[in-house]
Design a protein around this motif. Structure first.
Motif, mmCIF file in Angstrom:
data_model
loop_
_atom_site.group_PDB
_atom_site.id
_atom_site.type_symbol
_atom_site.label_atom_id
_atom_site.label_comp_id
_atom_site.label_asym_id
_atom_site.label_seq_id
_atom_site.Cartn_x
_atom_site.Cartn_y
_atom_site.Cartn_z
ATOM 1 N N VAL A 345 0.239 -49.933 -79.102
ATOM 2 C CA VAL A 345 0.259 -51.291 -78.765
ATOM 3 C C VAL A 345 0.593 -51.431 -77.110
ATOM 4 C CG1 VAL A 345 1.539 -53.403 -78.913
ATOM 5 C CG2 VAL A 345 0.987 -52.060 -80.850
ATOM 6 N N TYR A 346 -0.436 -52.031 -76.497
ATOM 7 C CA TYR A 346 -0.423 -52.301 -74.997
ATOM 8 C C TYR A 346 0.298 -53.670 -74.631
ATOM 9 C CZ TYR A 346 -3.229 -48.160 -74.386
ATOM 10 O OH TYR A 346 -3.770 -46.927 -74.304
ATOM 11 N N ASN A 359 7.030 -53.685 -79.046
ATOM 12 C CA ASN A 359 7.955 -52.540 -79.645
ATOM 13 C C ASN A 359 7.973 -52.947 -81.203
ATOM 14 O OD1 ASN A 359 8.538 -50.914 -77.670
ATOM 15 N ND2 ASN A 359 10.333 -52.253 -76.908
ATOM 16 N N ILE A 360 8.318 -54.165 -81.749
ATOM 17 C CA ILE A 360 8.371 -54.561 -82.699
ATOM 18 C C ILE A 360 7.076 -54.245 -83.621
ATOM 19 C CG2 ILE A 360 9.048 -56.636 -84.452
ATOM 20 C CD1 ILE A 360 10.518 -57.815 -81.877
ATOM 21 N N ASP A 373 2.015 -42.660 -85.102
ATOM 22 C CA ASP A 373 2.896 -43.361 -84.009
ATOM 23 C C ASP A 373 2.415 -43.017 -82.560
ATOM 24 O OD1 ASP A 373 4.458 -44.994 -82.340
ATOM 25 O OD2 ASP A 373 6.404 -44.185 -83.403
ATOM 26 N N ARG A 374 1.671 -43.623 -81.627
ATOM 27 C CA ARG A 374 1.191 -43.399 -80.286
ATOM 28 C C ARG A 374 2.107 -43.760 -79.592
ATOM 29 N NH1 ARG A 374 -3.988 -40.565 -79.976
ATOM 30 N NH2 ARG A 374 -4.217 -41.333 -77.885
ATOM 31 N N GLY A 375 2.924 -44.945 -79.763
ATOM 32 C CA GLY A 375 3.999 -45.452 -78.954
ATOM 33 C C GLY A 375 3.430 -46.829 -78.285
ATOM 34 N N VAL A 376 4.350 -47.410 -77.655
ATOM 35 C CA VAL A 376 4.008 -48.486 -76.674
ATOM 36 C C VAL A 376 3.420 -48.013 -75.357
ATOM 37 C CG1 VAL A 376 4.903 -50.645 -75.894
ATOM 38 C CG2 VAL A 376 5.334 -50.337 -78.061
ATOM 39 N N PRO A 390 3.414 -64.251 -73.470
ATOM 40 C CA PRO A 390 3.426 -62.735 -73.713
ATOM 41 C C PRO A 390 2.144 -62.359 -74.273
ATOM 42 C CG PRO A 390 5.417 -63.964 -74.233
ATOM 43 C CD PRO A 390 4.416 -65.176 -74.104
ATOM 44 N N ALA A 391 1.572 -61.175 -74.187
ATOM 45 C CA ALA A 391 0.401 -60.813 -74.723
ATOM 46 C C ALA A 391 0.423 -59.432 -74.903
ATOM 47 C CB ALA A 391 -0.745 -61.278 -73.720
ATOM 48 N N ILE A 392 -0.379 -58.911 -76.126
ATOM 49 C CA ILE A 392 -0.299 -57.632 -76.507
ATOM 50 C C ILE A 392 -1.626 -57.409 -76.804
ATOM 51 C CG2 ILE A 392 2.169 -57.489 -77.088
ATOM 52 C CD1 ILE A 392 1.184 -57.324 -80.102
#
Ligand code: ZN
Length: 448
Positions: A345-346, A359-360, A373-376, A390-392
Motif C-alpha cells: 500500500v502506497y 498501515n491499517i 506482505d510487502r509492506g507500506v 488522505p489518499a492511498i
C-alpha cells in the motif's frame, strides 16, 4: 408605570446593541466577556489575525493544525499575500500548491519552524503547546536564551523562557498535548504585548517586489491561476476538515476500460488489471455503503473510462472527483506486475493520516488473504500526491504471478480484499486524535 418600564427596557436594549456592535466587534456566544482569554481573542480578531467560524462561534476549545498556527503567526508578523514571495519549502509532506505553503515558508524562513526531522513538517498534525510556545519564543528573538537552559525535554528551555517573558499569562494548556484556540490566541497576544517582535521591515518587503515588465507579470499571474485545478472554496473546506472523521470515500478503480490509461495484463489467464480493479472497487462500494458510508466511484460500471484523452488527464479527473465530493479518504485500487508477489500500500508520507490509514489497510489485507506482505511504501504517484484528503494506492497483488492472479481473479479473493479495506476504513474512522498521535510516534520509533 408600565410604559416607563418598557421605555427603560427599550433604551437599555438600544444602548446594549450599539455598545456591543461598536465596542465588541467580536462577540462570540461561546466567548463571553467573562472568559479569561476574551481580551486576547477580541484583540486578535480586530487585528484580523484570527477569526470565528461562519456560524458565529469561536470554538475556544478547538485544536488547530501546525499549518493553521503558521498562518496565525505569519499574519501576526506582517505576512502579506501580495508582497511575500516564497520558494518551495524543504518538506516532503508539504505538497506544492498546498493552501498553507506560503505561511509555512514564511515561518520557516524566519527560523520559527524547522520541521519534525526527516524532511517532514506534518502540516495536518495538531500543534502542541510546546510547539506553539517555541515559535512564540523564537518570534520575540529569545531562542538563544531558551537554548542556554538545560532540561530533560527538548522544550524545557522554551517553556521557561516563555514564562520569563510572560507568554504564559492566562494560559492553562499543558505541554505534550494539542493546544486549544483560546490558549493559542492568548500566547500570541502575550507575544505581541512583549513589544519584542521583529515586525516585517516595510523596506524589505518592498524590495521583494521586482517589477521588470508589467505585461510579463500579468501573464504569469494568469498562468499560475490556471494551474491550480482545485477551486479555492474546496481548499477552504478541506482546511476545516477533521480527517479522522470519515463520511465520504472516493473509490478509484485503477485505469480505464479502454483507451490510453489501460492497465497491466495477464494474457495467459486472460486477466486485465482494469477489470479486476473495478470488481474489487465495486465490492468495496457495497461493503462501505452497508456500513453507512457515502461512496463516490471514479468508474461506476466496469466498461467506464474516465477522461480518456491522456493518462494524466484521467488521473487528474479522478482527483477532481474526490475533491468535488469533499471526500474524506481517497482509495485507489491497482494490480501490480513485473515479477514479484504480494500486497503493498502506497501513501505520500508515512507520518500522516494517509500513512496511518495505509498501515491499517496493509495489515488487514495481509490478515484477510493469502497475499504476501510487502509492506507500506511511499511514492509520489499522481493520485496520492495531488489530493487534499488522505489518499492511498493499493497494489493488491501481482497480476502476472500465478498465486496472486488466482486470488485477484476469484470472487472470493476480491471480496476478501474489499472487506479488509472496508474494515480498515471503519478502524481508521474510529480513531481518536490521541490514537493518531500514538501511531505517528510508533512510525518514528520504527524508523529509528
Ligand atoms: Zn495500475
Amino acid at each position: 408605570m408600565k410604559k416607563k418600564a418598557i421605555l427603560v427596557l427599550l433604551i437599555t436594549a438600544y444602548l446594549l446593541s450599539v455598545f456591543s456592535i461598536n465596542v465588541f466587534a467580536s462577540d462570540f456566544p461561546d466567548m463571553p466577556r467573562t472568559h479569561k482569554n476574551y481580551v486576547a481573542v477580541s484583540d486578535l480578531v480586530k487585528k484580523g489575525v484570527i477569526a470565528g467560524y461562519d456560524d458565529g462561534y469561536f470554538r475556544p476549545e478547538r485544536e488547530i493544525t501546525r499549518t493553521e498556527f503558521c498562518a496565525l503567526m505569519a499574519r501576526t508578523l506582517g505576512y502579506s499575500k501580495d508582497t511575500y514571495v516564497f520558494e518551495n519549502v524543504p518538506f516532503t509532506d508539504v505538497k506544492e500548491g498546498y493552501w498553507g505553503e506560503a505561511y509555512i515558508s514564511f515561518c520557516y524562513e524566519r527560523g520559527l519552524v524547522n520541521g519534525m526531522g526527516n524532511d517532514e513538517f506534518w502540516p495536518a498534525a495538531k500543534v502542541t503547546m510546546e510547539q506553539a510556545v517555541k515559535m512564540a519564543v523564537c518570534a520575540i528573538g529569545k531562542e538563544d536564551e531558551a537554548l542556554r537552559i538545560n532540561g530533560e525535554k527538548w522544550y524545557d528551555g522554551y517553556v521557561e523562557t516563555a514564562k520569563a517573558y510572560n507568554l504564559y499569562y492566562k494560559v492553562d494548556g499543558e505541554t505534550g498535548v494539542p493546544a486549544i484556540r483560546s490558549d493559542i490566541a492568548q500566547v500570541v497576544y502575550n507575544m505581541i504585548e512583549t513589544g519584542l517582535m521583529e515586525e516585517e521591515d516595510e523596506k524589505d518587503s518592498e524590495d521583494e517586489i521586482i517589477i521588470d515588465d508589467s505585461t510579463e507579470d500579468a501573464e504569469d499571474d494568469t498562468e499560475a491561476e490556471e494551474e491550480d485545478p482545485i477551486p479555492p472554496e474546496i481548499r477552504v473546506a478541506y482546511k476545516e476538515k477533521n480527517f479522522l472523521n470519515v463520511k465520504t470515500i472516493l473509490i478509484d478503480a485503477g485505469h480505464n476500460y479502454s483507451g490510453r490509461d489501460t492497465g497491466a495484463e495477464n494474457r495467459e489467464l486472460g486477466l486485465k488489471e482494469e477489470d479486476i480493479t473495478w470488481r474489487i472497487a465495486d465490492k468495496l462500494r457495497d461493503c462501505l455503503e452497508d456500513m453507512g458510508y457515502n461512496v463516490v466511484m471514479t468508474r461506476d460500471k466496469i466498461t467506464d473510462s474516465i477522461a480518456n484523452t491522456s493518462v494524466v488527464e484521467s488521473l487528474q479527473a479522478r482527483v477532481d472527483l474526490g475533491h468535488q465530493a469533499l471526500a474524506d479518504l481517497f482509495i485507489s485500487i491497482h494490480c501490480n506486475a513485473g515479477g514479484g508477489s504480494g500486497t503493498e500500500v502506497y501513501c505520500f508520507s508515512r507520518k500522516s493520516y494517509a500513512g496511518t490509514f495505509a498501515n491499517i489497510v496493509q495489515k488487514n489485507i495481509v490478515t484477510n488473504t493469502e497475499l504476501y506482505d510487502r509492506g507500506v511504501k511511499t511514492a509520489n504517484f499522481f493520485v496520492i500526491q495531488n489530493t487534499l484528503m488522505p489518499a492511498i494506492l493499493i497494489e493488491t497483488g501481482f497480476i502476472d504471478n500465478l498465486k496472486d492472479a488466482k486470488i485477484l481473479a476469484s470472487e472470493e479473493g476480491q471480496y476478501s480484499i474489499a472487506q479488509a479495506v472496508a474494515n480498515a476504513v471503519a478502524e481508521y474512522d474510529s480513531m481518536e486524535n490521541s490514537d493518531f498521535v500514538q501511531s505517528i510516534a510508533e512510525e518514528i520509533s520504527t524508523e529509528e
